[in-house]
Structures are given as C-alpha cells and as structure tokens.
Design a protein around this motif. Structure first.
Motif, PDB file in Angstrom:
ATOM      1  N   GLY A   8       0.813  -1.201   0.000  1.00  0.00           N
ATOM      2  CA  GLY A   8       0.000   0.000   0.000  1.00  0.00           C
ATOM      3  C   GLY A   8       0.853   1.260   0.000  1.00  0.00           C
ATOM      4  O   GLY A   8       2.073   1.209   0.168  1.00  0.00           O
ATOM      5  N   GLY A   9       0.201   2.399  -0.189  1.00  0.00           N
ATOM      6  CA  GLY A   9       0.924   3.659  -0.187  1.00  0.00           C
ATOM      7  C   GLY A   9       0.048   4.799  -0.643  1.00  0.00           C
ATOM      8  O   GLY A   9      -1.168   4.648  -0.782  1.00  0.00           O
ATOM      9  N   LEU A  10       0.699   5.922  -0.880  1.00  0.00           N
ATOM     10  CA  LEU A  10       0.024   7.126  -1.352  1.00  0.00           C
ATOM     11  C   LEU A  10       0.346   7.318  -2.828  1.00  0.00           C
ATOM     12  O   LEU A  10       1.526   7.283  -3.211  1.00  0.00           O
ATOM     13  CB  LEU A  10       0.498   8.331  -0.544  1.00  0.00           C
ATOM     14  CG  LEU A  10       0.026   9.711  -1.006  1.00  0.00           C
ATOM     15  CD1 LEU A  10      -1.486   9.832  -0.898  1.00  0.00           C
ATOM     16  CD2 LEU A  10       0.722  10.796  -0.188  1.00  0.00           C
ATOM     17  N   VAL A  11      -0.682   7.522  -3.638  1.00  0.00           N
ATOM     18  CA  VAL A  11      -0.480   7.683  -5.076  1.00  0.00           C
ATOM     19  C   VAL A  11      -1.471   8.719  -5.597  1.00  0.00           C
ATOM     20  O   VAL A  11      -2.558   8.890  -5.023  1.00  0.00           O
ATOM     21  CB  VAL A  11      -0.653   6.327  -5.803  1.00  0.00           C
ATOM     22  CG1 VAL A  11      -2.081   5.821  -5.673  1.00  0.00           C
ATOM     23  CG2 VAL A  11      -0.215   6.403  -7.240  1.00  0.00           C
ATOM     24  N   GLN A  12      -1.102   9.402  -6.659  1.00  0.00           N
ATOM     25  CA  GLN A  12      -2.014  10.359  -7.270  1.00  0.00           C
ATOM     26  C   GLN A  12      -3.042   9.634  -8.128  1.00  0.00           C
ATOM     27  O   GLN A  12      -2.799   8.524  -8.622  1.00  0.00           O
ATOM     28  CB  GLN A  12      -1.239  11.349  -8.132  1.00  0.00           C
ATOM     29  CG  GLN A  12      -0.407  12.344  -7.331  1.00  0.00           C
ATOM     30  CD  GLN A  12       0.187  13.430  -8.209  1.00  0.00           C
ATOM     31  OE1 GLN A  12       0.465  13.203  -9.382  1.00  0.00           O
ATOM     32  NE2 GLN A  12       0.390  14.608  -7.654  1.00  0.00           N
ATOM     33  N   ALA A  13      -4.181  10.274  -8.323  1.00  0.00           N
ATOM     34  CA  ALA A  13      -5.212   9.712  -9.185  1.00  0.00           C
ATOM     35  C   ALA A  13      -4.625   9.420 -10.567  1.00  0.00           C
ATOM     36  O   ALA A  13      -3.847  10.214 -11.103  1.00  0.00           O
ATOM     37  CB  ALA A  13      -6.382  10.678  -9.306  1.00  0.00           C
ATOM     38  N   GLY A  14      -4.996   8.267 -11.103  1.00  0.00           N
ATOM     39  CA  GLY A  14      -4.452   7.829 -12.381  1.00  0.00           C
ATOM     40  C   GLY A  14      -3.218   6.960 -12.258  1.00  0.00           C
ATOM     41  O   GLY A  14      -2.789   6.341 -13.236  1.00  0.00           O
ATOM     42  N   GLY A  15      -2.665   6.895 -11.066  1.00  0.00           N
ATOM     43  CA  GLY A  15      -1.460   6.109 -10.841  1.00  0.00           C
ATOM     44  C   GLY A  15      -1.756   4.647 -10.579  1.00  0.00           C
ATOM     45  O   GLY A  15      -2.905   4.192 -10.660  1.00  0.00           O
ATOM     46  N   SER A  16      -0.706   3.907 -10.242  1.00  0.00           N
ATOM     47  CA  SER A  16      -0.806   2.457 -10.044  1.00  0.00           C
ATOM     48  C   SER A  16      -0.141   2.035  -8.738  1.00  0.00           C
ATOM     49  O   SER A  16       0.794   2.685  -8.266  1.00  0.00           O
ATOM     50  CB  SER A  16      -0.135   1.705 -11.196  1.00  0.00           C
ATOM     51  OG  SER A  16      -0.750   1.989 -12.428  1.00  0.00           O
ATOM     52  N   LEU A  17      -0.627   0.948  -8.194  1.00  0.00           N
ATOM     53  CA  LEU A  17      -0.009   0.290  -7.044  1.00  0.00           C
ATOM     54  C   LEU A  17      -0.183  -1.207  -7.212  1.00  0.00           C
ATOM     55  O   LEU A  17      -1.148  -1.658  -7.846  1.00  0.00           O
ATOM     56  CB  LEU A  17      -0.667   0.716  -5.727  1.00  0.00           C
ATOM     57  CG  LEU A  17      -0.272   2.043  -5.088  1.00  0.00           C
ATOM     58  CD1 LEU A  17      -1.140   2.308  -3.877  1.00  0.00           C
ATOM     59  CD2 LEU A  17       1.200   2.069  -4.725  1.00  0.00           C
ATOM     60  N   ARG A  18       0.724  -1.956  -6.638  1.00  0.00           N
ATOM     61  CA  ARG A  18       0.610  -3.421  -6.660  1.00  0.00           C
ATOM     62  C   ARG A  18       0.642  -3.916  -5.225  1.00  0.00           C
ATOM     63  O   ARG A  18       1.650  -3.748  -4.531  1.00  0.00           O
ATOM     64  CB  ARG A  18       1.744  -4.050  -7.458  1.00  0.00           C
ATOM     65  CG  ARG A  18       1.576  -5.555  -7.683  1.00  0.00           C
ATOM     66  CD  ARG A  18       2.682  -6.099  -8.573  1.00  0.00           C
ATOM     67  NE  ARG A  18       2.489  -7.506  -8.895  1.00  0.00           N
ATOM     68  CZ  ARG A  18       1.812  -7.946  -9.951  1.00  0.00           C
ATOM     69  NH1 ARG A  18       1.256  -7.066 -10.791  1.00  0.00           N
ATOM     70  NH2 ARG A  18       1.680  -9.242 -10.176  1.00  0.00           N
ATOM     71  N   THR A 117      -3.539  -3.210   4.461  1.00  0.00           N
ATOM     72  CA  THR A 117      -2.513  -2.311   3.966  1.00  0.00           C
ATOM     73  C   THR A 117      -3.228  -1.099   3.378  1.00  0.00           C
ATOM     74  O   THR A 117      -4.178  -1.239   2.604  1.00  0.00           O
ATOM     75  CB  THR A 117      -1.595  -3.005   2.934  1.00  0.00           C
ATOM     76  OG1 THR A 117      -0.544  -2.117   2.560  1.00  0.00           O
ATOM     77  CG2 THR A 117      -2.338  -3.464   1.697  1.00  0.00           C
ATOM     78  N   GLN A 118      -2.771   0.093   3.753  1.00  0.00           N
ATOM     79  CA  GLN A 118      -3.490   1.320   3.410  1.00  0.00           C
ATOM     80  C   GLN A 118      -3.156   1.778   1.991  1.00  0.00           C
ATOM     81  O   GLN A 118      -1.985   1.882   1.625  1.00  0.00           O
ATOM     82  CB  GLN A 118      -3.154   2.437   4.400  1.00  0.00           C
ATOM     83  CG  GLN A 118      -3.832   3.761   4.113  1.00  0.00           C
ATOM     84  CD  GLN A 118      -5.337   3.701   4.300  1.00  0.00           C
ATOM     85  OE1 GLN A 118      -5.835   3.069   5.240  1.00  0.00           O
ATOM     86  NE2 GLN A 118      -6.081   4.359   3.406  1.00  0.00           N
ATOM     87  N   VAL A 119      -4.203   2.077   1.235  1.00  0.00           N
ATOM     88  CA  VAL A 119      -4.067   2.674  -0.088  1.00  0.00           C
ATOM     89  C   VAL A 119      -4.759   4.037  -0.042  1.00  0.00           C
ATOM     90  O   VAL A 119      -5.939   4.125   0.306  1.00  0.00           O
ATOM     91  CB  VAL A 119      -4.700   1.789  -1.172  1.00  0.00           C
ATOM     92  CG1 VAL A 119      -4.743   2.530  -2.516  1.00  0.00           C
ATOM     93  CG2 VAL A 119      -3.937   0.477  -1.297  1.00  0.00           C
ATOM     94  N   THR A 120      -4.014   5.081  -0.383  1.00  0.00           N
ATOM     95  CA  THR A 120      -4.560   6.430  -0.408  1.00  0.00           C
ATOM     96  C   THR A 120      -4.321   7.027  -1.780  1.00  0.00           C
ATOM     97  O   THR A 120      -3.178   7.084  -2.235  1.00  0.00           O
ATOM     98  CB  THR A 120      -3.926   7.314   0.671  1.00  0.00           C
ATOM     99  OG1 THR A 120      -4.100   6.704   1.958  1.00  0.00           O
ATOM    100  CG2 THR A 120      -4.568   8.695   0.687  1.00  0.00           C
ATOM    101  N   VAL A 121      -5.405   7.447  -2.418  1.00  0.00           N
ATOM    102  CA  VAL A 121      -5.313   8.024  -3.753  1.00  0.00           C
ATOM    103  C   VAL A 121      -5.719   9.496  -3.658  1.00  0.00           C
ATOM    104  O   VAL A 121      -6.849   9.814  -3.292  1.00  0.00           O
ATOM    105  CB  VAL A 121      -6.227   7.289  -4.750  1.00  0.00           C
ATOM    106  CG1 VAL A 121      -6.034   7.853  -6.162  1.00  0.00           C
ATOM    107  CG2 VAL A 121      -5.947   5.789  -4.729  1.00  0.00           C
ATOM    108  N   SER A 122      -4.790  10.366  -3.998  1.00  0.00           N
ATOM    109  CA  SER A 122      -5.059  11.803  -3.925  1.00  0.00           C
ATOM    110  C   SER A 122      -5.577  12.311  -5.264  1.00  0.00           C
ATOM    111  O   SER A 122      -5.194  11.818  -6.324  1.00  0.00           O
ATOM    112  CB  SER A 122      -3.803  12.549  -3.528  1.00  0.00           C
ATOM    113  OG  SER A 122      -2.802  12.381  -4.507  1.00  0.00           O
ATOM    114  N   SER A 123      -6.429  13.311  -5.196  1.00  0.00           N
ATOM    115  CA  SER A 123      -7.021  13.867  -6.426  1.00  0.00           C
ATOM    116  C   SER A 123      -6.182  14.991  -6.993  1.00  0.00           C
ATOM    117  O   SER A 123      -5.242  15.458  -6.379  1.00  0.00           O
ATOM    118  CB  SER A 123      -8.429  14.370  -6.132  1.00  0.00           C
ATOM    119  OG  SER A 123      -8.387  15.338  -5.108  1.00  0.00           O
TER     120      SER A 123
END
Length: 123
Positions: A8-18, A117-123
C-alpha cells in the motif's frame, strides 16, 4: 495460516499500485483468495477473488478493467495490480483465504484474514 498484505501507499489519481499477500502455514491448493477493502465510515467490501488451482477470477464491477488479481503458486503469493486509481479507491485493503475454493464475495465466506494495507489516492 498467516496472510501478510503489503504494497500500500500514497499515489495520485491515475497512478498504479501493486498489493501483495504472502500466504503461509499450509498448502492453498483448492482454496480461493480474495481482496477486500474498507474505507473510513463504510463497510468492508469485496474487490476481487481468484481460485488457487485454476486461476478463475471475479471482480467488483467498479474495478473491472483497472484491477487484476493473480496468484503465484511457487511463491505462495496473491497480488492485486491496481491501475488508473481513483480517489474512491482509497481504503484499507485486506487479503483473505476461503477454504471452499469458491469465488466468494461475502466476508463470512472467508476463513482467514490478513492485516490491512493502506491505499490512499489523492485527487
């Protein structure tokens, strides 16, 4: 049985995480594995599931075409590739194991749970 979720993690909108779920404690042949998520103030919801033996999959409608669940029998891991992430995907993500091997979507149908696991998606 132990399930350990990570990625998990912090990602911008449109991004990817695995996300990855490391499973241990027994053979998971015949099991199904699932990913669920819980946003603040909301109930935990089904995201995706895969059968361990033959790789059949099932997805929440809102993640179809963006998320892909897969399992690696050699490594005993179940991954969730998340692309084109949206702010509404923000949640604590959990992996779970289902002894009956069905592509189940209800919480009570899963026997073992990992920590989130934390997933945070910022706009």
């Amino acid at each position: 049985v132990q399930l350990q979720a990570s990625g998990g993690g912090l990602v911008q909108a449109g991004g990817s995480l695995r996300l990855s779920c490391a499973a241990s404690g027994r053979s998971f042949s015949g099991y199904a594995m699932g990913w669920f998520r819980q946003a603040p103030g909301k109930e935990r919801e089904f995201v995706a599931a895969v059968t361990w033996t033959d790789g059949l999959t099932l997805y929440l409608d809102s993640v179809k075409g963006r998320f892909t669940i897969s399992r690696d029998s050699a490594k005993n891991t179940v991954d969730l590739q998340m692309n084109t992430l949206k702010p509404e995907d923000t949640a604590l993500y959990y992996c779970a194991a289902n002894r009956r091997g069905t592509l189940a979507t209800r919480l009570f149908q899963y026997d073992y749970w990992g920590q989130g696991t934390q997933v945070t998606v910022s706009s």
